[in-house]
Design a protein around this motif. Sequence first.
Motif, PDB file in Angstrom:
ATOM      1  N   LYS A 344       0.834  -1.193   0.000  1.00 54.77           N
ATOM      2  CA  LYS A 344       0.000   0.000   0.000  1.00 54.77           C
ATOM      3  C   LYS A 344       0.869   1.243   0.000  1.00 54.77           C
ATOM      4  CE  LYS A 344      -4.225  -1.778   2.087  1.00 54.77           C
ATOM      5  NZ  LYS A 344      -5.241  -1.594   3.146  1.00 54.77           N
ATOM      6  N   ASN A 345       0.461   2.215  -0.815  1.00 57.90           N
ATOM      7  CA  ASN A 345       1.161   3.487  -0.911  1.00 57.90           C
ATOM      8  C   ASN A 345       0.186   4.604  -0.575  1.00 57.90           C
ATOM      9  OD1 ASN A 345       3.887   2.752  -2.578  1.00 57.90           O
ATOM     10  ND2 ASN A 345       2.157   1.495  -3.249  1.00 57.90           N
ATOM     11  N   VAL A 346       0.564   5.469   0.351  1.00 53.92           N
ATOM     12  CA  VAL A 346      -0.305   6.560   0.801  1.00 53.92           C
ATOM     13  C   VAL A 346       0.281   7.885   0.341  1.00 53.92           C
ATOM     14  CG1 VAL A 346      -1.333   7.731   2.780  1.00 53.92           C
ATOM     15  CG2 VAL A 346      -1.072   5.237   2.792  1.00 53.92           C
ATOM     16  N   ILE A 347      -0.545   8.693  -0.323  1.00 54.33           N
ATOM     17  CA  ILE A 347      -0.143  10.026  -0.757  1.00 54.33           C
ATOM     18  C   ILE A 347      -1.030  11.030  -0.036  1.00 54.33           C
ATOM     19  CG2 ILE A 347       0.190  11.568  -2.718  1.00 54.33           C
ATOM     20  CD1 ILE A 347       0.295   9.115  -4.497  1.00 54.33           C
ATOM     21  N   GLN A 348      -0.442  11.878   0.775  1.00 54.01           N
ATOM     22  CA  GLN A 348      -1.205  12.857   1.534  1.00 54.01           C
ATOM     23  C   GLN A 348      -1.625  14.016   0.642  1.00 54.01           C
ATOM     24  OE1 GLN A 348      -2.179  12.288   4.591  1.00 54.01           O
ATOM     25  NE2 GLN A 348      -0.908  10.451   4.897  1.00 54.01           N
ATOM     26  N   GLY A 349      -2.856  14.484   0.807  1.00 57.39           N
ATOM     27  CA  GLY A 349      -3.373  15.607   0.041  1.00 57.39           C
ATOM     28  C   GLY A 349      -4.819  15.385  -0.345  1.00 57.39           C
ATOM     29  N   LYS A 350      -5.448  16.433  -0.806  1.00 53.38           N
ATOM     30  CA  LYS A 350      -6.827  16.360  -1.256  1.00 53.38           C
ATOM     31  C   LYS A 350      -6.834  16.171  -2.764  1.00 53.38           C
ATOM     32  CE  LYS A 350     -11.246  18.814  -1.114  1.00 53.38           C
ATOM     33  NZ  LYS A 350     -11.958  20.051  -0.681  1.00 53.38           N
ATOM     34  N   PHE A 351      -7.323  15.021  -3.207  1.00 53.34           N
ATOM     35  CA  PHE A 351      -7.259  14.681  -4.619  1.00 53.34           C
ATOM     36  C   PHE A 351      -8.633  14.279  -5.154  1.00 53.34           C
ATOM     37  CE2 PHE A 351      -3.021  13.487  -2.953  1.00 53.34           C
ATOM     38  CZ  PHE A 351      -2.232  14.304  -3.754  1.00 53.34           C
ATOM     39  N   SER A 352      -8.714  14.300  -6.476  1.00 56.93           N
ATOM     40  CA  SER A 352      -9.849  13.720  -7.185  1.00 56.93           C
ATOM     41  C   SER A 352      -9.275  12.861  -8.310  1.00 56.93           C
ATOM     42  CB  SER A 352     -10.784  14.796  -7.741  1.00 56.93           C
ATOM     43  OG  SER A 352     -10.097  15.637  -8.662  1.00 56.93           O
ATOM     44  N   SER A 370      -5.690  14.406  -9.590  1.00 58.80           N
ATOM     45  CA  SER A 370      -5.952  15.837  -9.738  1.00 58.80           C
ATOM     46  C   SER A 370      -6.073  16.497  -8.379  1.00 58.80           C
ATOM     47  CB  SER A 370      -7.251  16.053 -10.528  1.00 58.80           C
ATOM     48  OG  SER A 370      -7.152  15.511 -11.822  1.00 58.80           O
ATOM     49  N   GLY A 371      -5.755  17.791  -8.357  1.00 57.47           N
ATOM     50  CA  GLY A 371      -5.857  18.553  -7.123  1.00 57.47           C
ATOM     51  C   GLY A 371      -5.156  19.878  -7.285  1.00 57.47           C
ATOM     52  N   ALA A 372      -4.938  20.569  -6.171  1.00 63.61           N
ATOM     53  CA  ALA A 372      -4.216  21.839  -6.226  1.00 63.61           C
ATOM     54  C   ALA A 372      -2.801  21.625  -6.761  1.00 63.61           C
ATOM     55  CB  ALA A 372      -4.171  22.471  -4.836  1.00 63.61           C
ATOM     56  N   SER A 373      -2.235  20.442  -6.480  1.00 63.66           N
ATOM     57  CA  SER A 373      -0.923  20.066  -7.002  1.00 63.66           C
ATOM     58  C   SER A 373      -1.046  18.707  -7.672  1.00 63.66           C
ATOM     59  CB  SER A 373       0.110  20.008  -5.871  1.00 63.66           C
ATOM     60  OG  SER A 373       0.242  21.270  -5.237  1.00 63.66           O
ATOM     61  N   PRO A 374      -1.501  18.666  -8.926  1.00 61.64           N
ATOM     62  CA  PRO A 374      -1.707  17.374  -9.604  1.00 61.64           C
ATOM     63  C   PRO A 374      -0.394  16.625  -9.764  1.00 61.64           C
ATOM     64  CG  PRO A 374      -1.870  19.183 -11.172  1.00 61.64           C
ATOM     65  CD  PRO A 374      -1.810  19.799  -9.805  1.00 61.64           C
ATOM     66  N   PRO A 384       5.335  15.753 -10.146  1.00 65.02           N
ATOM     67  CA  PRO A 384       4.367  16.852 -10.210  1.00 65.02           C
ATOM     68  C   PRO A 384       4.046  17.210 -11.662  1.00 65.02           C
ATOM     69  CG  PRO A 384       6.194  17.369  -8.722  1.00 65.02           C
ATOM     70  CD  PRO A 384       6.604  16.165  -9.509  1.00 65.02           C
ATOM     71  N   ILE A 385       2.809  17.578 -11.903  1.00 70.95           N
ATOM     72  CA  ILE A 385       2.360  18.014 -13.226  1.00 70.95           C
ATOM     73  C   ILE A 385       1.932  19.474 -13.134  1.00 70.95           C
ATOM     74  CG2 ILE A 385       0.743  17.616 -15.113  1.00 70.95           C
ATOM     75  CD1 ILE A 385       2.707  15.317 -14.660  1.00 70.95           C
ATOM     76  N   GLU A 386       2.535  20.319 -13.970  1.00 73.02           N
ATOM     77  CA  GLU A 386       2.225  21.746 -13.940  1.00 73.02           C
ATOM     78  C   GLU A 386       0.907  22.004 -14.670  1.00 73.02           C
ATOM     79  OE1 GLU A 386       3.807  24.132 -12.334  1.00 73.02           O
ATOM     80  OE2 GLU A 386       5.249  22.676 -11.538  1.00 73.02           O
TER      81      GLU A 386
END
Length: 397
Positions: A344-352, A370-374, A384-386
């Motif tokens: 399991k891999n956990v990525i912190q942040g608010k995503f869709s 997707s998110g504030a920092s996709p 990171p994707i700009e």
Amino acid sequence: MKNFLAAAALTAAVLSSCTPSGLERSLSTSSRRNHQSASSGRSEEKDSPAVPGIYLSGVEYPRDYDWQRDSACGSVTFNVVLFRGKERIITVPGGPEHEISPDPDMMRIREGHLYTDYSTPSETVIRRDGKELFRYSGRERIRGFLLKGSSVHTLGENRDGEGFTYRIDGKIVFERKSGTILGGEAIPFYEDGALNLDGGKVWFSYKTAKNVYLVGDGVEEAVPAEGEVLDQRRFEGQIYRIENREGYGAENPLLVRGEEYYVQYGGISKRSAVSARLVECGERIMAMGTFYWIGFGFQYAVWNTHDTQKVISTQLSRTYCRGGIIYSLLVEKSRAVISCGNEKNVIQGKFSHVYQCAGFMDGEFAVALSGASPLLWCDGEVTPIELNGPLTGLHVE
């Protein structure tokens, strides 16, 4: 002959390791394609072969616009973009005036190009990298999209009523005024959606109130069925189908090569499928779906004819399969959990996330969030994707 499958709880399939070599390959490949500007609408080398790697599509809004709140309710200007890894290679203006929608279901990545469809008040328009390929009369929702040679095959259902049409380069090959297409592009296991290529022919299935049909290169044949058909596809010359059918201990046989394989939970609790789909997972044909168990409620399950049934009783938002291994993605309020077998891999942040934003690079699981920092995640490596906007698709060449 009926083979009854015993159930077993699924914690996860075992995956020994996850290495980032696929992502490194996709990001280290040098560009052989000119950047496409919003003003030009085309690339000088757009017909060159696609460079191997991970491609991402997305919608780009102005830098100062909060697209997650969408306070402008869709009235703000936007571009659609295509990335190879983290490199932007195509940017095309979107909106009604350009006949390009921000809807993820109306974008597809194929052979290093971004294909879009758009419905005007009276027509359907297909574009590649922003340039019109063809248009035709009628507003259709694309359920299947397949490239064969230089031709574009589409399977579209009527947005304003019943019926559907199979077309090649916009020209009608097969049309019905009623009927329901089986399968579609929301299923990430099949990049071509409800269309599939088998034995040199393009196939799809549909059903009416009384019959089920298989169509190959525009020629249909009726296929006998005894219950409610949930999915049907042709694989390597064989017809596979999932039905809801009343029977001992279960109501959901998976029909394979004329034999019936029933899903069963200890021969005690009957249940019926709310939705189910066929999945090509390595050399196996599997079925995934949501079922209602009397006494257990709604659960998600995976089964096949070569192994025990695997029952998943979780809130998994996305499930994928490769080489007989189940991969999953759970997007929660403040994190995303990516399961790669037991790992399991956990990525912190608010995503869709949309279903189209996952795939496999050299056997390695890749996910775009997707998110504030996709970002693009591939077997533990985060890139990171700009982009100020949502990612809408992922495709591996």
